[in-house]
Scaffold this motif. Structure first.
Motif, mmCIF file in Angstrom:
data_model
loop_
_atom_site.group_PDB
_atom_site.id
_atom_site.type_symbol
_atom_site.label_atom_id
_atom_site.label_comp_id
_atom_site.label_asym_id
_atom_site.label_seq_id
_atom_site.Cartn_x
_atom_site.Cartn_y
_atom_site.Cartn_z
ATOM 1 N N ASP A 1 0.844 -1.211 0.000
ATOM 2 C CA ASP A 1 0.000 0.000 0.000
ATOM 3 C C ASP A 1 0.876 1.256 0.000
ATOM 4 O O ASP A 1 0.483 2.285 -0.569
ATOM 5 C CB ASP A 1 -0.951 0.011 1.206
ATOM 6 C CG ASP A 1 -0.227 0.091 2.541
ATOM 7 O OD1 ASP A 1 0.379 -0.916 2.941
ATOM 8 O OD2 ASP A 1 -0.234 1.166 3.161
ATOM 9 N N ALA B 1 -3.824 -3.256 5.242
ATOM 10 C CA ALA B 1 -2.903 -2.419 4.456
ATOM 11 C C ALA B 1 -2.316 -1.362 5.386
ATOM 12 O O ALA B 1 -2.659 -0.171 5.312
ATOM 13 C CB ALA B 1 -3.637 -1.794 3.279
ATOM 14 N N ASN B 2 -1.440 -1.815 6.278
ATOM 15 C CA ASN B 2 -0.967 -0.945 7.364
ATOM 16 C C ASN B 2 0.489 -0.525 7.183
ATOM 17 O O ASN B 2 1.188 -0.233 8.143
ATOM 18 C CB ASN B 2 -1.245 -1.583 8.728
ATOM 19 C CG ASN B 2 -0.565 -2.924 8.895
ATOM 20 O OD1 ASN B 2 0.181 -3.362 8.021
ATOM 21 N ND2 ASN B 2 -0.813 -3.575 10.017
ATOM 22 N N SER B 3 0.926 -0.493 5.932
ATOM 23 C CA SER B 3 2.136 0.224 5.477
ATOM 24 C C SER B 3 3.484 -0.372 5.863
ATOM 25 O O SER B 3 4.429 -0.249 5.102
ATOM 26 C CB SER B 3 2.124 1.702 5.926
ATOM 27 O OG SER B 3 0.964 2.344 5.466
ATOM 28 N N ARG C 1 1.841 4.069 11.251
ATOM 29 C CA ARG C 1 0.524 3.513 10.913
ATOM 30 C C ARG C 1 -0.596 4.524 11.150
ATOM 31 O O ARG C 1 -1.561 4.579 10.380
ATOM 32 C CB ARG C 1 0.302 2.217 11.695
ATOM 33 C CG ARG C 1 1.104 1.044 11.074
ATOM 34 C CD ARG C 1 1.153 -0.142 11.974
ATOM 35 N NE ARG C 1 1.589 -1.359 11.277
ATOM 36 C CZ ARG C 1 1.851 -2.502 11.905
ATOM 37 N NH1 ARG C 1 1.742 -2.593 13.220
ATOM 38 N NH2 ARG C 1 2.230 -3.563 11.206
ATOM 39 N N ARG D 1 1.579 4.098 -3.167
ATOM 40 C CA ARG D 1 1.334 5.536 -2.974
ATOM 41 C C ARG D 1 2.616 6.370 -3.026
ATOM 42 O O ARG D 1 2.582 7.578 -2.790
ATOM 43 C CB ARG D 1 0.598 5.759 -1.645
ATOM 44 C CG ARG D 1 -0.874 5.369 -1.728
ATOM 45 C CD ARG D 1 -1.554 5.531 -0.371
ATOM 46 N NE ARG D 1 -1.126 4.486 0.536
ATOM 47 C CZ ARG D 1 -1.072 4.611 1.874
ATOM 48 N NH1 ARG D 1 -1.408 5.739 2.439
ATOM 49 N NH2 ARG D 1 -0.674 3.600 2.613
ATOM 50 N N ALA E 1 -1.235 4.373 7.366
ATOM 51 C CA ALA E 1 -1.914 3.109 7.068
ATOM 52 C C ALA E 1 -3.321 3.347 6.519
ATOM 53 O O ALA E 1 -4.001 4.297 6.916
ATOM 54 C CB ALA E 1 -1.984 2.240 8.319
ATOM 55 N N GLU E 2 -3.733 2.449 5.619
ATOM 56 C CA GLU E 2 -5.072 2.542 5.037
ATOM 57 C C GLU E 2 -6.088 1.731 5.826
ATOM 58 O O GLU E 2 -7.275 2.035 5.819
ATOM 59 C CB GLU E 2 -5.038 2.022 3.592
ATOM 60 C CG GLU E 2 -4.205 2.893 2.665
ATOM 61 C CD GLU E 2 -4.209 2.404 1.228
ATOM 62 O OE1 GLU E 2 -4.188 1.176 0.999
ATOM 63 O OE2 GLU E 2 -4.238 3.260 0.339
ATOM 64 N N SER E 3 -5.638 0.627 6.455
ATOM 65 C CA SER E 3 -6.556 -0.291 7.147
ATOM 66 C C SER E 3 -5.726 -1.217 8.030
ATOM 67 O O SER E 3 -4.484 -1.184 7.977
ATOM 68 C CB SER E 3 -7.330 -1.135 6.123
ATOM 69 O OG SER E 3 -6.425 -2.000 5.444
#
Ligand code: UDP
Length: 140
Positions: free
Chosen positions: A13, A113-115, A104, A17, A108-110
């Motif tokens: 993720d 998907a926490n980077s 995070r 980006r 983080a997105e979720s």
């Protein structure tokens, strides 16, 4: 405190980006030194093997799919108390629970998907580092 090494992964993720530099800045600013780094696209077999400890968990299949959905950057970080320091900079697994100023919380997105990934103990760090790097690839 001891000088330790830990395994870090910047997850798909974050590479998608284009924020690997922002994440690396957080790690270096915390006093962690990148002593090995490479960009990879994990195979399904590699992702399943890396996360084998979670294979009975309900999120395993989705986690593996996510981890192979794009490139990752794997790193060995070195520094005083590096395992716990990296966990502190990362923040909680679920970004909704992550402290202010952590990677995070900010990126983080979720929960999936926490980077970032970071080893959770010195023994798992040694195993995870050996999973990705030969000794000659680590330059302290
Ligand atoms: N994960 C998930 N759903 C969950 C718990 C974890 O998708 O309910 C994913 C998430 O990407 C996490 C990884 O599985 O980072 C490994 O989970 P672990 O509990 O080891 O968390 P971590 O050590 O990464 O904070």
């Amino acid at each position: 405190m001891a000088i330790e090494r830990t395994l870090s992964i910047i997850k798909p993720d974050a590479t998608r980006r284009n924020i690997t530099g922002k994440i690396i800045d957080r790690l270096e600013s915390a006093g962690l030194r990148i002593v090995a780094q490479k960009r990879l696209h994990l195979s399904q077999a590699q992702a399943e093997a890396f996360y084998a400890v979670h294979k009975e968990r309900p999120f395993f299949g989705d986690l593996v799919s996510f981890m192979i959905s794009g490139p990752v950057v794997v790193q060995v970080l070195e520094g005083e108390d590096a395992v716990q320091k990296n966990r502190d900079v990362m923040g909680a697994t679920n970004p909704a629970n992550a402290a202010e100023g952590t990677i995070r919380k900010d990126f983080a997105e979720s929960i999936e998907a926490n980077s970032v990934h970071g080893s959770d103990a010195t023994d798992t760090a040694a195993q995870e580092i050996a999973f990705f790097f030969a000794g000659t690839e680590i330059v302290g």
